[in-house]
Design a protein around this motif. Structure first.
Motif, PDB file in Angstrom:
ATOM      1  N   HIS A 264       0.822  -1.300   0.024  1.00 19.73           N
ATOM      2  CA  HIS A 264      -0.033  -0.004  -0.067  1.00 19.73           C
ATOM      3  C   HIS A 264       1.023   1.314   0.207  1.00 19.73           C
ATOM      4  CE1 HIS A 264       0.990  -0.672   4.245  1.00 19.73           C
ATOM      5  NE2 HIS A 264       0.857   0.554   4.519  1.00 19.73           N
ATOM      6  N   VAL A 265       2.161   1.191   0.647  1.00 21.11           N
ATOM      7  CA  VAL A 265       3.052   2.159   0.544  1.00 21.11           C
ATOM      8  C   VAL A 265       3.420   2.520  -0.753  1.00 21.11           C
ATOM      9  CG1 VAL A 265       5.174   3.164   1.336  1.00 21.11           C
ATOM     10  CG2 VAL A 265       3.703   1.656   2.978  1.00 21.11           C
ATOM     11  N   TYR A 269       2.544   6.037  -3.245  1.00 24.00           N
ATOM     12  CA  TYR A 269       3.520   6.860  -3.976  1.00 24.00           C
ATOM     13  C   TYR A 269       3.042   6.662  -5.419  1.00 24.00           C
ATOM     14  CZ  TYR A 269       7.913   7.835  -6.484  1.00 24.00           C
ATOM     15  OH  TYR A 269       8.784   8.363  -7.173  1.00 24.00           O
ATOM     16  N   MET A 270       2.903   5.730  -5.970  1.00 22.43           N
ATOM     17  CA  MET A 270       2.479   5.631  -7.413  1.00 22.43           C
ATOM     18  C   MET A 270       1.393   6.116  -7.930  1.00 22.43           C
ATOM     19  SD  MET A 270       4.491   3.453  -9.368  1.00 22.43           S
ATOM     20  CE  MET A 270       3.154   3.040 -10.527  1.00 22.43           C
ATOM     21  N   GLU A 271       0.482   6.486  -6.890  1.00 21.92           N
ATOM     22  CA  GLU A 271      -0.768   7.566  -7.334  1.00 21.92           C
ATOM     23  C   GLU A 271      -0.259   8.979  -7.410  1.00 21.92           C
ATOM     24  OE1 GLU A 271      -5.122   5.814  -6.141  1.00 21.92           O
ATOM     25  OE2 GLU A 271      -3.704   6.336  -4.377  1.00 21.92           O
ATOM     26  N   ARG A 272       0.365   9.451  -6.266  1.00 22.38           N
ATOM     27  CA  ARG A 272       0.940  10.743  -6.180  1.00 22.38           C
ATOM     28  C   ARG A 272       2.004  10.962  -7.502  1.00 22.38           C
ATOM     29  NH1 ARG A 272       5.375  12.474  -1.478  1.00 22.38           N
ATOM     30  NH2 ARG A 272       6.400  14.216  -2.576  1.00 22.38           N
ATOM     31  N   TYR A 273       2.742   9.850  -7.816  1.00 23.88           N
ATOM     32  CA  TYR A 273       3.732  10.034  -9.142  1.00 23.88           C
ATOM     33  C   TYR A 273       2.873  10.370 -10.171  1.00 23.88           C
ATOM     34  CZ  TYR A 273       7.237   8.851 -12.495  1.00 23.88           C
ATOM     35  OH  TYR A 273       8.093   8.899 -13.469  1.00 23.88           O
ATOM     36  N   ARG A 274       1.817   9.447 -10.518  1.00 24.87           N
ATOM     37  CA  ARG A 274       1.052   9.434 -11.739  1.00 24.87           C
ATOM     38  C   ARG A 274       0.336  10.983 -11.717  1.00 24.87           C
ATOM     39  NH1 ARG A 274      -4.412   6.464 -10.982  1.00 24.87           N
ATOM     40  NH2 ARG A 274      -4.501   8.146  -9.237  1.00 24.87           N
ATOM     41  N   ASP A 275      -0.087  11.613 -10.576  1.00 23.25           N
ATOM     42  CA  ASP A 275      -0.834  12.716 -10.773  1.00 23.25           C
ATOM     43  C   ASP A 275       0.187  14.026 -10.558  1.00 23.25           C
ATOM     44  OD1 ASP A 275      -3.136  11.411 -10.457  1.00 23.25           O
ATOM     45  OD2 ASP A 275      -3.278  11.385  -8.237  1.00 23.25           O
ATOM     46  N   THR A 276       1.331  13.940 -10.605  1.00 21.83           N
ATOM     47  CA  THR A 276       2.315  15.111 -10.739  1.00 21.83           C
ATOM     48  C   THR A 276       2.299  15.659 -12.054  1.00 21.83           C
ATOM     49  OG1 THR A 276       3.717  14.062  -9.110  1.00 21.83           O
ATOM     50  CG2 THR A 276       4.831  15.600 -10.296  1.00 21.83           C
ATOM     51  N   VAL A 286       2.360   3.922 -16.116  1.00 22.99           N
ATOM     52  CA  VAL A 286       1.973   3.715 -14.525  1.00 22.99           C
ATOM     53  C   VAL A 286       0.670   3.274 -14.224  1.00 22.99           C
ATOM     54  CG1 VAL A 286       1.651   5.748 -12.961  1.00 22.99           C
ATOM     55  CG2 VAL A 286       3.566   6.075 -14.407  1.00 22.99           C
ATOM     56  N   GLU A 287      -0.328   3.629 -14.945  1.00 19.45           N
ATOM     57  CA  GLU A 287      -1.579   3.027 -14.979  1.00 19.45           C
ATOM     58  C   GLU A 287      -1.487   1.524 -14.736  1.00 19.45           C
ATOM     59  OE1 GLU A 287      -4.312   4.597 -13.994  1.00 19.45           O
ATOM     60  OE2 GLU A 287      -4.085   6.484 -14.400  1.00 19.45           O
ATOM     61  N   THR A 288      -0.807   0.980 -15.700  1.00 18.45           N
ATOM     62  CA  THR A 288      -1.078  -0.430 -15.755  1.00 18.45           C
ATOM     63  C   THR A 288      -0.491  -0.932 -14.658  1.00 18.45           C
ATOM     64  OG1 THR A 288      -0.746  -0.566 -18.191  1.00 18.45           O
ATOM     65  CG2 THR A 288       0.026  -2.580 -17.056  1.00 18.45           C
ATOM     66  N   LEU A 289       0.708  -0.588 -14.063  1.00 12.90           N
ATOM     67  CA  LEU A 289       1.279  -0.940 -12.678  1.00 12.90           C
ATOM     68  C   LEU A 289       0.328  -0.757 -11.723  1.00 12.90           C
ATOM     69  CD1 LEU A 289       4.052  -2.272 -11.786  1.00 12.90           C
ATOM     70  CD2 LEU A 289       4.871   0.051 -11.506  1.00 12.90           C
ATOM     71  N   LEU A 290      -0.240   0.438 -11.854  1.00 17.34           N
ATOM     72  CA  LEU A 290      -1.211   0.584 -10.614  1.00 17.34           C
ATOM     73  C   LEU A 290      -2.419  -0.233 -10.535  1.00 17.34           C
ATOM     74  CD1 LEU A 290      -1.695   4.458 -10.411  1.00 17.34           C
ATOM     75  CD2 LEU A 290      -0.992   3.094  -8.479  1.00 17.34           C
ATOM     76  N   GLN A 291      -2.928  -0.501 -11.629  1.00 14.49           N
ATOM     77  CA  GLN A 291      -3.874  -1.712 -11.749  1.00 14.49           C
ATOM     78  C   GLN A 291      -3.452  -2.981 -10.889  1.00 14.49           C
ATOM     79  OE1 GLN A 291      -5.429  -1.614 -15.762  1.00 14.49           O
ATOM     80  NE2 GLN A 291      -5.827   0.491 -15.558  1.00 14.49           N
ATOM     81  N   MET A 292      -2.303  -3.486 -11.549  1.00 15.38           N
ATOM     82  CA  MET A 292      -1.524  -4.660 -11.093  1.00 15.38           C
ATOM     83  C   MET A 292      -1.426  -4.670  -9.359  1.00 15.38           C
ATOM     84  SD  MET A 292       1.849  -6.468 -11.856  1.00 15.38           S
ATOM     85  CE  MET A 292       2.907  -5.564 -10.484  1.00 15.38           C
ATOM     86  N   ILE A 293      -1.043  -3.672  -8.980  1.00 14.76           N
ATOM     87  CA  ILE A 293      -0.940  -3.346  -7.513  1.00 14.76           C
ATOM     88  C   ILE A 293      -2.301  -3.352  -6.768  1.00 14.76           C
ATOM     89  CG2 ILE A 293      -0.163  -1.742  -5.684  1.00 14.76           C
ATOM     90  CD1 ILE A 293       1.905  -0.768  -7.684  1.00 14.76           C
ATOM     91  N   GLU A 294      -3.160  -2.760  -7.541  1.00 13.95           N
ATOM     92  CA  GLU A 294      -4.666  -2.663  -6.780  1.00 13.95           C
ATOM     93  C   GLU A 294      -5.348  -4.270  -6.887  1.00 13.95           C
ATOM     94  OE1 GLU A 294      -6.407   0.071  -9.363  1.00 13.95           O
ATOM     95  OE2 GLU A 294      -5.495   1.790  -8.305  1.00 13.95           O
ATOM     96  N   LYS A 295      -5.099  -4.863  -7.583  1.00 11.98           N
ATOM     97  CA  LYS A 295      -5.503  -6.639  -7.934  1.00 11.98           C
ATOM     98  C   LYS A 295      -4.874  -7.378  -6.511  1.00 11.98           C
ATOM     99  CE  LYS A 295      -6.556  -6.777 -12.635  1.00 11.98           C
ATOM    100  NZ  LYS A 295      -6.354  -7.453 -13.809  1.00 11.98           N
ATOM    101  N   ARG A 296      -3.666  -7.082  -6.511  1.00 20.48           N
ATOM    102  CA  ARG A 296      -2.997  -7.759  -5.531  1.00 20.48           C
ATOM    103  C   ARG A 296      -3.537  -7.229  -3.962  1.00 20.48           C
ATOM    104  NH1 ARG A 296       3.333  -7.587  -5.697  1.00 20.48           N
ATOM    105  NH2 ARG A 296       3.040  -8.882  -4.004  1.00 20.48           N
ATOM    106  N   LEU A 297      -3.578  -5.854  -3.975  1.00 21.35           N
ATOM    107  CA  LEU A 297      -4.156  -5.254  -2.884  1.00 21.35           C
ATOM    108  C   LEU A 297      -5.481  -6.101  -2.295  1.00 21.35           C
ATOM    109  CD1 LEU A 297      -2.921  -1.505  -2.696  1.00 21.35           C
ATOM    110  CD2 LEU A 297      -2.170  -3.402  -1.236  1.00 21.35           C
ATOM    111  N   ASP A 298      -6.460  -6.142  -3.442  1.00 18.93           N
ATOM    112  CA  ASP A 298      -7.790  -6.622  -3.382  1.00 18.93           C
ATOM    113  C   ASP A 298      -7.732  -8.204  -2.974  1.00 18.93           C
ATOM    114  OD1 ASP A 298      -8.545  -4.070  -3.537  1.00 18.93           O
ATOM    115  OD2 ASP A 298      -9.024  -4.392  -5.556  1.00 18.93           O
ATOM    116  N   SER A 299      -6.856  -8.983  -3.271  1.00 18.58           N
ATOM    117  CA  SER A 299      -6.772 -10.286  -3.124  1.00 18.58           C
ATOM    118  C   SER A 299      -6.619 -10.954  -1.727  1.00 18.58           C
ATOM    119  CB  SER A 299      -5.937 -11.136  -4.180  1.00 18.58           C
ATOM    120  OG  SER A 299      -4.412 -10.499  -3.756  1.00 18.58           O
TER     121      SER A 299
END
Length: 299
Positions: A264-265, A269-276, A286-299
């Motif tokens: 989650h850390v 950071y990735m969300e902040r980085y994307r929005d800079t 960046v979006e592809t990586l964020l989606q991958m991370i979100e799937k792992r967080l939800d599992s």
């Protein structure tokens, strides 16, 4: 004087002219007889430079140009060329020769090298397992830079010497055995370089990031302590990551693949980085990586 310290012993105006000659490809090796090199420098005239080496030490150097006040720009151009072609052997050649040595021969070689006061610090750093914090390693790296190149005093005439200094620091990082220290030293080197607001240094930092990419990303893969990886994420938050070219995205990809409990850390950071707004990297990646991370967080 040798192929790694000649820039400190020759007037900077001669270094600067010789560097230009070398960069323009106006010097070439004509022949080699054991450790004596005959080179040709092309300028307003064609001049012959003859240099004799013992290892990387310059035993004798001569040019048939009219300059008589010391080492000329043609000799300096030849030193740069020889450092590139002779003093830095390929990794493949080194590996082949080392693989032919017995264990005892390797130990004897290392002990012999360690007796050299100039080499010992580099050898000691390569086996450093002190596990200093990122902050400590960054401070130490910045200190080494500032002692050699005080930031306000860096100018174009010092760039060749700065390049040589960076090359040595890159070599220091690449030989570090411990993955944690290799990661910290590699990132610290890039951060220290970002302190210098010069266009040429910015370009050099891109090249340095490319050279360190495999070493630091493989270090992430080998680190099981997530606290260190969280430290890295916090360092990235404060660093000018845009200077690191594609390395930054590769770091994030490696982190996403190994982090588990603290993922989650990284996501924050990735969300902040994307929005800079000033970020110029590929938003799609960046979006592809964020989606991958979100799937792992939800599992």
């Amino acid at each position: 004087m040798n192929l790694y310290d000649f820039e400190e012993q020759i007037p900077s105006r001669i270094i600067d002219r010789g560097y230009d000659y070398w960069m323009e490809g106006r010097v070439m090796i004509e022949s080699e007889d054991e450790s004596t090199y005959r080179l040709i420098a092309e300028g307003s005239e064609r001049y012959e430079v003859i240099i004799t080496l013992t290892g990387i030490d310059i035993d004798d150097s001569d040019c048939d140009c009219p300059y008589i006040k010391g080492h000329c720009k043609h000799e300096v151009a030849a030193y740069f060329l020889l450092r590139e072609k002779v003093a830095v052997p390929s990794n493949r050649k080194i590996n082949q020769r080392l693989q032919n040595l017995s264990k005892q021969q390797l130990v004897d070689l290392l002990v012999g090298l360690a007796s050299d006061p100039q080499l010992y610090p580099r050898i000691a750093r390569s086996f450093d397992t002190s596990h200093k914090s990122f902050d400590q390693v960054i401070r130490e790296m910045r200190r080494r830079f500032s002692e050699k190149f005080p930031v306000p005093e860096l100018d174009y005439m010092l760039l060749p010497s700065f390049q040589s200094f960076i090359n040595t620091r890159i070599s220091d990082v690449l030989i570090v055995q411990d993955p944690e220290m290799r990661l910290k030293q590699g990132i610290s080197l890039l951060i220290a370089m970002s302190d210098y607001d010069f266009e040429e240094v910015t370009e050099l930092s891109w090249e340095t990031a490319d050279e360190l990419n495999a070493a630091v990303c493989s270090a992430i893969d080998a680190i099981s302590n997530e606290a260190i990886l969280v430290e890295l994420v916090n360092v990235l938050k404060a660093a000018e990551t845009w200077m690191w070219s594609g390395l930054h995205m590769d770091l994030l990809t490696s982190l996403a693949s190994v982090m588990e409990h603290e993922l989650h850390v990284l996501h924050e950071y990735m969300e902040r980085y994307r929005d800079t707004e000033e970020d110029g990297l590929a938003t799609e990646d960046v979006e592809t990586l964020l989606q991958m991370i979100e799937k792992r967080l939800d599992s």
